[in-house]
Design an enzyme around this catalytic site. Sequence first.
Site, PDB file in Angstrom:
ATOM      1  N   GLY A  22       0.808  -1.214   0.000  1.00  0.00           N
ATOM      2  CA  GLY A  22       0.000   0.000   0.000  1.00  0.00           C
ATOM      3  C   GLY A  22       0.837   1.258   0.000  1.00  0.00           C
ATOM      4  N   ALA A  23       1.921   1.261  -0.759  1.00  0.00           N
ATOM      5  CA  ALA A  23       2.884   2.360  -0.682  1.00  0.00           C
ATOM      6  C   ALA A  23       2.694   3.419  -1.765  1.00  0.00           C
ATOM      7  CB  ALA A  23       4.313   1.808  -0.757  1.00  0.00           C
ATOM      8  N   ASN A  24       1.544   3.422  -2.442  1.00  0.00           N
ATOM      9  CA  ASN A  24       1.359   4.425  -3.489  1.00  0.00           C
ATOM     10  C   ASN A  24       0.812   5.743  -2.957  1.00  0.00           C
ATOM     11  OD1 ASN A  24      -1.122   3.039  -3.001  1.00  0.00           O
ATOM     12  ND2 ASN A  24      -1.981   4.015  -4.818  1.00  0.00           N
ATOM     13  N   THR A  25       0.443   5.770  -1.666  1.00  0.00           N
ATOM     14  CA  THR A  25      -0.099   7.001  -1.096  1.00  0.00           C
ATOM     15  C   THR A  25       0.029   6.957   0.421  1.00  0.00           C
ATOM     16  OG1 THR A  25      -2.048   8.475  -1.075  1.00  0.00           O
ATOM     17  CG2 THR A  25      -2.455   6.119  -0.868  1.00  0.00           C
ATOM     18  N   GLY A  26      -0.214   8.103   1.068  1.00  0.00           N
ATOM     19  CA  GLY A  26      -0.343   8.156   2.516  1.00  0.00           C
ATOM     20  C   GLY A  26       0.834   7.611   3.309  1.00  0.00           C
ATOM     21  N   GLY A  28       2.059   4.616   3.628  1.00  0.00           N
ATOM     22  CA  GLY A  28       2.968   3.714   2.930  1.00  0.00           C
ATOM     23  C   GLY A  28       3.977   4.460   2.079  1.00  0.00           C
ATOM     24  N   SER A 146      -4.088  -0.111  14.416  1.00  0.00           N
ATOM     25  CA  SER A 146      -4.820   1.147  14.561  1.00  0.00           C
ATOM     26  C   SER A 146      -5.370   1.259  15.969  1.00  0.00           C
ATOM     27  CB  SER A 146      -5.984   1.182  13.558  1.00  0.00           C
ATOM     28  OG  SER A 146      -6.904   2.213  13.848  1.00  0.00           O
ATOM     29  N   TYR A 172     -13.873  -3.253  10.981  1.00  0.00           N
ATOM     30  CA  TYR A 172     -12.544  -2.629  10.952  1.00  0.00           C
ATOM     31  C   TYR A 172     -11.796  -2.935  12.249  1.00  0.00           C
ATOM     32  CZ  TYR A 172      -8.877   0.899  10.622  1.00  0.00           C
ATOM     33  OH  TYR A 172      -7.657   1.544  10.587  1.00  0.00           O
TER      34      TYR A 172
END
Length: 300
Positions: A22-26, A28, A146, A172
């Site tokens: 998940g490293a394409n945004t935020g 990550g 989280s 969640y």
Amino acid sequence: MSTRWTEQHVPDQRGRVAVVTGANTGLGLETARVLAARGATVVLAVRDPAKGRAAAARAGGDARVQELDLTSLESVRAAAAALREAHPRIDLLVNNAGVMYTPRSTTRDGFELQLGTNHLGHFALTGLLLDRLLPVPGSRVVTVSSVGHRIRAAIRFDDLQGERSYSRVGAYGQSKLANLMFTYELQRRLAAHGTTTVAVAAHPGASSTELARNAPAAVRFAADRLAPLLTQPAAAGALPTLRAATDPAVLGGQYYGPDGPGEVRGHPVVVTSSPQSYDLGLQQRLWTVSEELTGVRFPV
């Protein structure tokens, strides 16, 4: 050294290979950026390769892209095979990708989406890559949980996929609680195996990312209004993950989060998780169920 740990404390990462989901945004992307800046070869494991390539350019350094869709065990297996072929050794696996508060839907394998993405996909990926980490001195598996693991959270073994009753918040919470239970059970197994590989968890507090885009409209509205008061930038939210991933003083089984009130904002320190997350019987039961659902067995 200052106790207020920042990205400037990340040691030299040259020669290390890090895989960040998940490293394409935020969070990550911020994690990948710092690791790459310190010299690591960083693999951005993302669902959309085009977005991944754009993110790799922003991360800089030796950043590469691997397609990975955590909602598909077929994709997880294909990604793991590609990573194994490309990298005989992996120093760091960061299980960062996640979804939050989604309406009930399922993965391609029929798992409830939040549990399937946040926990089961990462469980399978870790199991398929672990033998690339075990021989590497000081290698680490870092899984991002989280504060939501405390909210309406339980491992609902009698309705794990939310087929009879579904709550976005509860699902969640279950998935983030599962992240912690997975980390603690994995660490116990690693320690018994006699390896120097460790499993560590982290959480970002309340960070300004795209994660809450699936929340109900009223929640999104409140979050947008309160964001300046209650959240921190993604770069700050990534610090607990980075500390768990790189601080030489880290011990297996630790959990890192912000040091501010309610662990919402602040600098990364060791924190504690909910009492039920430490329940050994629940951890082991979840592990067994996860193996059965994914078909993945660990080498420890």
